[in-house]
Design an enzyme around this catalytic site. Structure first.
Site, mmCIF file in Angstrom:
data_model
loop_
_atom_site.group_PDB
_atom_site.id
_atom_site.type_symbol
_atom_site.label_atom_id
_atom_site.label_comp_id
_atom_site.label_asym_id
_atom_site.label_seq_id
_atom_site.Cartn_x
_atom_site.Cartn_y
_atom_site.Cartn_z
ATOM 1 N NE ARG A 84 -2.176 -1.216 3.676
ATOM 2 C CZ ARG A 84 -1.618 -0.373 4.525
ATOM 3 N NH1 ARG A 84 -1.710 0.927 4.331
ATOM 4 N NH2 ARG A 84 -0.983 -0.816 5.591
ATOM 5 C CE1 TYR A 215 0.525 -7.879 -3.929
ATOM 6 C CE2 TYR A 215 1.116 -6.277 -2.260
ATOM 7 C CZ TYR A 215 1.043 -7.581 -2.679
ATOM 8 O OH TYR A 215 1.480 -8.598 -1.861
ATOM 9 N N GLY A 217 -4.385 -3.535 -0.887
ATOM 10 C CA GLY A 217 -5.332 -2.515 -0.427
ATOM 11 C C GLY A 217 -5.502 -1.356 -1.390
ATOM 12 C CE LYS A 224 -5.709 -3.189 5.165
ATOM 13 N NZ LYS A 224 -5.868 -3.661 6.542
ATOM 14 C CG HIS A 244 -6.375 -2.314 10.775
ATOM 15 N ND1 HIS A 244 -5.059 -1.923 10.813
ATOM 16 C CD2 HIS A 244 -6.420 -3.347 9.902
ATOM 17 C CE1 HIS A 244 -4.344 -2.675 10.000
ATOM 18 N NE2 HIS A 244 -5.141 -3.551 9.439
ATOM 19 C CB SER A 266 -0.041 -3.271 8.467
ATOM 20 O OG SER A 266 -1.142 -2.447 8.213
ATOM 21 C CB CYS A 268 1.553 -6.379 14.503
ATOM 22 S SG CYS A 268 2.608 -4.945 14.426
ATOM 23 C CB THR A 271 -3.294 -13.464 9.718
ATOM 24 O OG1 THR A 271 -3.661 -12.294 8.990
ATOM 25 C CG2 THR A 271 -3.891 -14.680 9.025
ATOM 26 C CG ASN A 272 0.760 -15.552 12.566
ATOM 27 O OD1 ASN A 272 0.320 -15.916 11.476
ATOM 28 N ND2 ASN A 272 2.035 -15.313 12.768
ATOM 29 C CG ASP A 293 -7.009 -6.618 7.729
ATOM 30 O OD1 ASP A 293 -6.095 -6.281 8.497
ATOM 31 O OD2 ASP A 293 -7.231 -6.036 6.653
ATOM 32 C CG ASN A 387 3.148 -6.380 1.869
ATOM 33 O OD1 ASN A 387 2.573 -6.873 2.834
ATOM 34 N ND2 ASN A 387 2.564 -5.506 1.057
ATOM 35 C CB SER A 388 4.890 -12.280 -1.013
ATOM 36 O OG SER A 388 5.554 -12.923 0.052
ATOM 37 N NE ARG A 389 0.141 -8.550 2.536
ATOM 38 C CZ ARG A 389 -0.499 -7.892 3.501
ATOM 39 N NH1 ARG A 389 -1.595 -8.394 4.032
ATOM 40 N NH2 ARG A 389 -0.013 -6.760 3.973
ATOM 41 N NE ARG A 420 6.361 -6.335 14.038
ATOM 42 C CZ ARG A 420 6.632 -7.613 13.903
ATOM 43 N NH1 ARG A 420 7.783 -8.090 14.313
ATOM 44 N NH2 ARG A 420 5.775 -8.430 13.329
ATOM 45 N N GLY A 514 1.140 -19.878 19.990
ATOM 46 C CA GLY A 514 0.051 -20.501 20.750
ATOM 47 C C GLY A 514 0.092 -20.127 22.230
ATOM 48 C CG ASN A 516 0.719 -14.800 21.993
ATOM 49 O OD1 ASN A 516 1.673 -14.651 22.766
ATOM 50 N ND2 ASN A 516 0.800 -14.490 20.711
HETATM 51 C C1 OXD Z 1 -2.569 -4.148 5.960
HETATM 52 C C2 OXD Z 1 -3.217 -5.306 5.325
HETATM 53 O O1 OXD Z 1 -1.664 -3.579 5.373
HETATM 54 O O2 OXD Z 1 -4.070 -5.911 5.972
HETATM 55 O O3 OXD Z 1 -2.972 -3.795 7.067
HETATM 56 O O4 OXD Z 1 -2.915 -5.611 4.175
HETATM 57 MN MN MN Z 2 -4.628 -4.883 7.785
#
Ligand code: OXD
Ligand code: MN
Length: 603
Positions: A84, A215, A217, A224, A244, A266, A268, A271-272, A293, A387-389, A420, A514, A516
């Site tokens: 982004r 690409y 967002g 976003k 967010h 973003s 941080c 997703t995990n 997200d 930042n590959s997705r 972070r 885990g 956490n």
């Molecule tokens: C971000 C995303 O950048 O979710 O926050 O892609």
């Molecule tokens: Mn995000």
């Protein structure tokens, strides 16, 4: 509409044309962009297959080995277009004050005038895909329709994963009074030239114009642009919140279910965390994902906060994803997934595989890197872009929450903020109350990552992890947060976490992943009024005996260390918050000032 545009007749076309607002806007955009062909998408799996097949011919997609990766494809974006671009993202309103001090602003008239010439004829020789979509379960009180017009096949295929696309959107628009209630999203990849790249939001017109990027967002406009920037603006008008945040469920061994919303900047680990697998000691707990997200939250008739995930897929960072860091993400991307900007490996039979740093697979002897250049482990460069997705349907997630698609949403028990931070910020504490929690969320900082272009690793203030996503003045955004409390009879408890604190040798102290779960258990127990905490200058904190540390490599004294508050460091933190406060100048809500003064007086 130009005579040379071929409109492909379909059920979608007749539904679009039966809505006078859609028809008029489409006619205008077709006249402006002059595509050769217009295709109305229906979001079905069959259509996605056709888009992939078409993409194999155009070079937009590579087919992965279908035995190993059924339904999976690979895409590489332009190497100047891999994250982004916040400096090219604008809120376009009549007055600069509406956008506020943290957004790039352009006058709406000026923005239309600047971008119109770019769009003029930009789709000549190209197909315009019409993508009708709904953000949120269609029957939800918060469901919002968008229509994206794009000349990118990759965007069309991705949006059909990330949103509820097709007839469902026309059905919502057909309801009485809804015909004009859609976000007009116009997207062209143009010539992918960063000098002619603009991501413009027109909240007053419910319109998004994105030009020059294909690409993430910048281009998947439901995410976003609509679900955060435009939605945050609508939320303020309509008394709800677009945040967010991930949304997760946690079911205790006694069957009690709690839902937690968590805002981390973003990359941080949202997703995990949303897909966390409880460690052995917690095997009787069940953690489930509602979203990874974005959360839309409102107050129901009982005065309780509820939330939905507006998306229907994940657009997750790939490097570092493996069976240890996030087994559920690994499973989610096993089929029907698009991989973007990872490394491409040619197998012995000529078919393709993918690879990324810290995957479960050893590095291949050779590959094509994210730029399509030959790569070997000796190259000394990253094979996959940081930042590959992966773009995967939510229904692939083995721990998808049973209520993820419920129009009534889920009740929110607790809100977590995080960042972070290698020092200063402890592992976990609870705010004294909602107002204090808003102050904590508004002042979170995080060391920057690769999710946005710019320097990596510097602490940036990221209020509510929303800095790049608030679609209006941050002053009004903070006031809106304070105001929401007044609508609730009881409110979610608010916490701050930091999984990333390091010791004097630069090693992470908390095991994370885990484990956490142990922090989550305390948070849930606190939110239900069951766990002990001691009062500290920052907030309510667990003592070592209040968190289950059994079986961990860290002991009580390590725990005390990650919870340590240094008055000197907190003073520095307060000083570094000034940068944000000064931006707001005389506009800072008084609650923020009072909270800062109270914090100083507690130190
Ligand atoms: C971000 C995303 O950048 O979710 O926050 O892609
Ligand atoms: Mn995000």
């Amino acid at each position: 509409m130009t005579a040379s545009t071929a409109v492909v007749k379909s059920a979608g076309e007749s539904r679009a044309m039966s809505n006078p607002y859609v028809k008029q806007w489409l006619d205008e955009c077709i006249t402006l962009c002059q595509p050769d062909k217009v295709v109305f998408c229906d979001g079905t799996p069959e259509e996605r297959k056709r888009l992939f097949q078409e993409g194999l011919k155009t070079g937009d997609f590579y087919e992965l080995n279908q035995k190993k990766w059924p339904g999976c494809y690979y895409h590489r974006s332009n190497s100047n277009d891999v994250a982004r671009t916040e400096h090219l993202t604008f809120i376009c309103t009549p007055s600069e004050d509406m956008a506020g001090p943290t957004n790039n602003w352009m006058s709406d008239r000026q923005a239309y005038a600047k971008l119109k010439p770019l769009y003029r004829g930009c789709m000549k020789g190209r197909t315009m895909y019409v993508l009708p979509f709904v953000m949120g379960p269609a029957e939800s009180v918060l469901a919002k329709v968008g229509i994206e017009l794009t000349d990118s096949l990759y965007v069309a295929a991705s949006m059909s994963i990330m949103t509820r696309m097709g007839n469902v959107a026309w059905d919502v628009l057909d309801k009485p009074g809804n015909a004009n209630a859609f976000t007009r999203c116009l997207h062209s990849i143009g010539d992918v030239n960063p000098d002619r790249r603009y991501i413009c939001h027109f909240p007053l017109d419910n319109t998004i114009w994105s030009f020059g990027s294909g690409y993430g967002g910048n281009a998947l406009l439901g995410k976003k642009c609509l679900a955060l920037r435009i939605a945050s603006y609508l939320g303020r008008q309509q008394d709800w919140m677009a945040e967010h945040m991930l949304l997760m469920g946690a079911q205790a061994p006694n069957g009690e279910k709690s839902y937690i919303a968590a805002a981390f900047p973003s990359a941080c680990g949202k997703t995990n965390f949303a897909m966390l697998i409880p460690p052995d000691r917690y095997r009787d707990w069940k953690v489930t994902t509602v979203g990874d997200d974005i959360a839309w939250m409102w107050v129901d008739e009982q005065g309780k906060m509820r939330a939905i995930n507006p998306e229907s897929g994940y657009f997750g960072v790939v490097p570092g994803t493996n069976s240890k860091s996030n087994p559920n993400a690994v499973k989610s991307m096993q089929k029907d997934t698009i991989f973007t900007n990872v490394a491409l490996v040619t197998l012995d039979d000529g078919t393709y595989d993918v690879w990324w740093e810290d995957s479960d697979m050893p590095a291949p002897a050779k590959a094509l890197d994210w730029q399509g250049k030959e790569w070997t482990p000796a190259s000394g460069t990253k094979a996959a872009h940081p930042n590959s997705r992966f773009t995967a349907p939510a229904i692939n997630n083995p721990v998808l929450d049973e209520n993820w698609d419920d129009p009534a949403g889920v009740p929110v028990t607790a809100i977590m903020f995080g960042g972070r931070r290698s020092k200063t910020i402890p592992l976990v504490f609870q705010s004294f109350n909602w107002i204090h929690g808003v102050y904590i969320g508004a002042t979170i900082g995080s060391e920057t990552t690769a999710a946005a272009t710019g320097a990596v690793g510097v602490v940036r203030r990221d209020p509510m992890a929303m800095l790049p996503f608030i679609g209006y003045n941050i002053r009004d955004y903070l006031v809106h947060w304070f105001h929401m409390r007044k609508k609730m009879t009881d409110c979610p408890r608010i916490f701050l976490v930091n999984w990333f604190r390091k010791d004097e040798k630069g090693r992470f102290v908390w095991p994370g992943f885990g484990e956490n779960m142990r922090v989550l258990e305390w948070i849930i127990n606190r939110a239900h009024g069951r766990a002990y905490a001691k009062e500290t200058p920052l907030g309510w904190m667990p003592r070592p005996e209040d968190i289950n540390l059994e079986g961990l490599t860290i002991d009580k004294s390590d725990f005390v260390k990650i919870q340590t508050i240094s008055a000197e460091e907190v003073k520095q933190e307060i000083i570094s918050q000034e940068e944000l406060f000064l931006k707001l100048a005389g506009d800072l809500p008084k609650e923020m000032l009072f909270q800062r003064e109270l914090l100083i007086s507690r130190l």
